[in-house]
Design a protein around this motif. Structure first.
Motif, mmCIF file in Angstrom:
data_model
loop_
_atom_site.group_PDB
_atom_site.id
_atom_site.type_symbol
_atom_site.label_atom_id
_atom_site.label_comp_id
_atom_site.label_asym_id
_atom_site.label_seq_id
_atom_site.Cartn_x
_atom_site.Cartn_y
_atom_site.Cartn_z
ATOM 1 N N VAL A 5 44.493 43.542 37.454
ATOM 2 C CA VAL A 5 44.087 42.718 38.601
ATOM 3 C C VAL A 5 42.722 42.092 38.304
ATOM 4 N N SER A 6 42.595 40.788 38.542
ATOM 5 C CA SER A 6 41.288 40.169 38.300
ATOM 6 C C SER A 6 40.544 40.014 39.624
ATOM 7 N N VAL A 7 39.261 40.310 39.559
ATOM 8 C CA VAL A 7 38.443 40.214 40.782
ATOM 9 C C VAL A 7 37.186 39.400 40.490
ATOM 10 N N LYS A 8 36.957 38.377 41.279
ATOM 11 C CA LYS A 8 35.797 37.507 41.052
ATOM 12 C C LYS A 8 34.705 37.794 42.083
ATOM 13 N N MET A 35 33.477 40.377 46.937
ATOM 14 C CA MET A 35 34.705 40.132 46.181
ATOM 15 C C MET A 35 35.453 38.963 46.822
ATOM 16 N N ASN A 36 35.996 38.069 45.990
ATOM 17 C CA ASN A 36 36.799 36.961 46.503
ATOM 18 C C ASN A 36 37.911 37.538 47.406
ATOM 19 N N PRO A 37 38.042 37.062 48.661
ATOM 20 C CA PRO A 37 39.009 37.663 49.593
ATOM 21 C C PRO A 37 40.437 37.739 49.044
ATOM 22 N N SER A 62 36.618 41.897 35.878
ATOM 23 C CA SER A 62 35.790 40.831 36.427
ATOM 24 C C SER A 62 35.029 40.193 35.279
ATOM 25 N N CYS A 63 34.888 38.886 35.320
ATOM 26 C CA CYS A 63 34.193 38.166 34.253
ATOM 27 C C CYS A 63 32.960 37.509 34.858
ATOM 28 N N GLY A 64 31.811 37.743 34.245
ATOM 29 C CA GLY A 64 30.598 37.115 34.754
ATOM 30 C C GLY A 64 29.370 37.976 34.507
ATOM 31 N N GLN A 93 34.520 28.686 33.614
ATOM 32 C CA GLN A 93 35.506 27.825 34.273
ATOM 33 C C GLN A 93 36.888 28.468 34.155
ATOM 34 N N PRO A 94 37.848 28.072 35.028
ATOM 35 C CA PRO A 94 39.148 28.737 35.050
ATOM 36 C C PRO A 94 39.822 28.890 33.684
ATOM 37 N N LEU A 95 39.741 27.876 32.814
ATOM 38 C CA LEU A 95 40.407 27.989 31.511
ATOM 39 C C LEU A 95 39.794 29.129 30.688
ATOM 40 N N ALA A 96 38.460 29.268 30.764
ATOM 41 C CA ALA A 96 37.789 30.335 30.017
ATOM 42 C C ALA A 96 38.222 31.702 30.550
ATOM 43 N N VAL A 97 38.305 31.823 31.884
ATOM 44 C CA VAL A 97 38.729 33.107 32.486
ATOM 45 C C VAL A 97 40.180 33.394 32.081
ATOM 46 N N ALA A 98 41.012 32.361 32.077
ATOM 47 C CA ALA A 98 42.420 32.547 31.685
ATOM 48 C C ALA A 98 42.505 33.028 30.237
ATOM 49 N N GLY A 116 44.002 36.370 42.566
ATOM 50 C CA GLY A 116 43.964 35.648 43.829
ATOM 51 C C GLY A 116 44.508 34.253 43.590
ATOM 52 N N LYS A 117 45.028 33.605 44.642
ATOM 53 C CA LYS A 117 45.538 32.249 44.408
ATOM 54 C C LYS A 117 44.382 31.278 44.171
ATOM 55 N N GLN A 118 43.205 31.656 44.644
ATOM 56 C CA GLN A 118 42.090 30.708 44.618
ATOM 57 C C GLN A 118 40.783 31.464 44.802
ATOM 58 N N ALA A 119 39.750 31.008 44.104
ATOM 59 C CA ALA A 119 38.422 31.580 44.335
ATOM 60 C C ALA A 119 37.741 30.718 45.395
ATOM 61 N N ILE A 120 37.122 31.367 46.396
ATOM 62 C CA ILE A 120 36.609 30.567 47.520
ATOM 63 C C ILE A 120 35.304 29.846 47.178
ATOM 64 N N ASP A 121 34.772 30.063 45.961
ATOM 65 C CA ASP A 121 33.566 29.300 45.606
ATOM 66 C C ASP A 121 33.919 27.971 44.932
ATOM 67 N N ASP A 122 34.788 28.017 43.892
ATOM 68 C CA ASP A 122 35.111 26.753 43.225
ATOM 69 C C ASP A 122 36.395 26.109 43.757
ATOM 70 N N ASP A 123 37.184 26.879 44.545
ATOM 71 C CA ASP A 123 38.445 26.364 45.114
ATOM 72 C C ASP A 123 39.353 25.734 44.057
ATOM 73 N N CYS A 124 39.348 26.284 42.844
ATOM 74 C CA CYS A 124 40.099 25.624 41.757
ATOM 75 C C CYS A 124 41.611 25.828 41.850
ATOM 76 N N ASN A 125 42.041 27.067 42.164
ATOM 77 C CA ASN A 125 43.479 27.374 42.200
ATOM 78 C C ASN A 125 44.117 27.029 40.846
ATOM 79 N N GLN A 126 43.502 27.519 39.771
ATOM 80 C CA GLN A 126 43.992 27.175 38.427
ATOM 81 C C GLN A 126 44.195 28.382 37.525
ATOM 82 N N THR A 127 43.404 29.443 37.720
ATOM 83 C CA THR A 127 43.336 30.505 36.700
ATOM 84 C C THR A 127 44.686 31.186 36.468
ATOM 85 N N GLY A 128 45.382 31.552 37.552
ATOM 86 C CA GLY A 128 46.678 32.232 37.409
ATOM 87 C C GLY A 128 47.669 31.365 36.665
HETATM 88 P P1 AMP Z 1 40.347 29.845 40.647
HETATM 89 O O1 AMP Z 1 41.379 29.329 39.702
HETATM 90 O O2 AMP Z 1 38.932 29.699 40.119
HETATM 91 O O3 AMP Z 1 40.501 29.306 42.053
HETATM 92 O O4 AMP Z 1 40.548 31.446 40.744
HETATM 93 C C1 AMP Z 1 41.807 32.028 41.002
HETATM 94 C C2 AMP Z 1 41.746 33.516 40.712
HETATM 95 O O5 AMP Z 1 41.418 33.745 39.339
HETATM 96 C C3 AMP Z 1 40.711 34.316 41.488
HETATM 97 O O6 AMP Z 1 41.171 34.675 42.766
HETATM 98 C C4 AMP Z 1 40.529 35.539 40.574
HETATM 99 O O7 AMP Z 1 41.591 36.473 40.762
HETATM 100 C C5 AMP Z 1 40.668 34.939 39.180
HETATM 101 N N1 AMP Z 1 39.326 34.624 38.642
HETATM 102 C C6 AMP Z 1 38.726 33.410 38.563
HETATM 103 N N2 AMP Z 1 37.491 33.529 38.024
HETATM 104 C C7 AMP Z 1 37.315 34.850 37.758
HETATM 105 C C8 AMP Z 1 36.240 35.629 37.194
HETATM 106 N N3 AMP Z 1 35.099 35.068 36.814
HETATM 107 N N4 AMP Z 1 36.421 36.968 37.080
HETATM 108 C C9 AMP Z 1 37.586 37.551 37.462
HETATM 109 N N5 AMP Z 1 38.605 36.878 38.007
HETATM 110 C C10 AMP Z 1 38.489 35.555 38.145
#
Ligand code: AMP
Length: 249
Positions: A5-8, A35-37, A62-64, A93-98, A116-128
């Motif tokens: 499970v990834s947690v941001k 933690m991102n909700p 968690s990455c960061g 950025q999402p690609l790096a986390v992926a 998570g489907k989306q991180a509430i800070d960048d609202d990218c919805n891309q990582t998964g």
């Molecule tokens: P995003 O694509 O940035 O909206 O993030 C979607 C999801 O990817 C988040 O809800 C996290 O589960 C995971 N994620 C994104 N960035 C990180 C991070 N820095 N560390 C861990 N999980 C992350």
């Protein structure tokens, strides 16, 4: 089955963020982080799968920055078994986390990866989605229900205008929607127990990942301020204003 499970660590959802005066980003000095909700929901789902006897181990990542340890400790207090911090001060950025998650999937061999489907800070919805693509795994995004049976996950997804149910073969990537579950409160005894659970720290380079950003933020600005309203004397004046001033009817 192992679940990853990834947690941001993000700005707490109750904080009203302000844009820096030079427009280069958000002013995060002294701001409360949590933690991102959607990731809390992801951890809760993994814990429920373990309680049902479907999952055997929950690994949270968690990455960061070093402070992401606090986020990982919260996940351990919810019920995860062990944590991995991929530590870097670089902007991720999402690609790096992926890419980082792909390397960890190769190492840990989980049956299910929940994000998570989306991180509430960048609202990218891309990582998964990016992880599923580069790790060549099936994906089921925006999950509002997850059932794991016979090496497959049946996932109900929230789509425009209704619900869609898909089946993916494990290992797979699932991203959580808001209605998947309601995360439990973290109790004090569990916070104490979490302090003793294993937390490993690695660097992106240890996983062979280059996290150099590919996207440059040119400008961040506040939404335009809403102008003051006016009171109108009667319906006729309202209709006239809508027609001739606002030009919306
Ligand atoms: P995003 O694509 O940035 O909206 O993030 C979607 C999801 O990817 C988040 O809800 C996290 O589960 C995971 N994620 C994104 N960035 C990180 C991070 N820095 N560390 C861990 N999980 C992350």
């Amino acid at each position: 089955m192992k679940v990853l499970v990834s947690v941001k660590r993000v700005v707490d959802y109750n904080v009203k963020v302000r844009v820096k005066s030079d427009g280069s980003g958000m002013d995060l000095a002294g701001v409360k982080m949590s933690m991102n909700p959607f990731d809390e929901i992801a951890v809760e789902e993994a814990v429920r799968l373990k309680e049902k006897g479907v999952a055997s181990e929950i690994v949270v990542v968690s990455c960061g920055v070093a402070q992401c340890q606090e986020t990982l400790r919260t996940a351990l207090a919810i019920g995860a078994d062990r944590a991995i911090l991929v530590e870097t001060d670089a902007e991720l950025q999402p690609l790096a986390v992926a890419k980082i998650l792909k390397a960890l999937v190769a190492k840990e061999q989980p049956g299910l990866v929940i994000l998570g489907k989306q991180a509430i800070d960048d609202d990218c919805n891309q990582t998964g989605q990016a992880l599923a693509a580069i790790a060549d795994l099936p994906q089921a995004t925006f999950a509002s229900k997850v059932e794991v049976v016979d090496g497959k996950a049946k996932v109900t997804r929230e789509v425009d205008g209704g619900l869609e149910t898909v089946e993916v073969t494990l290992p797979a990537v699932v991203t959580t929607d808001l209605r998947l579950n309601e995360p439990r409160y973290v109790t004090l005894p569990n916070i104490m127990k979490a302090k003793k659970k294993p937390l490993e720290t690695v660097k992106p380079a240890d996983l062979g990942v280059d996290v150099t950003p590919r996207i440059k933020t040119l400008k961040v600005s506040e939404p335009p301020k809403r102008g003051a309203g006016v009171k109108v004397a009667d319906v006729a004046t309202l209709v006239d204003k809508l027609k001739n001033e606002a030009k919306v009817i």
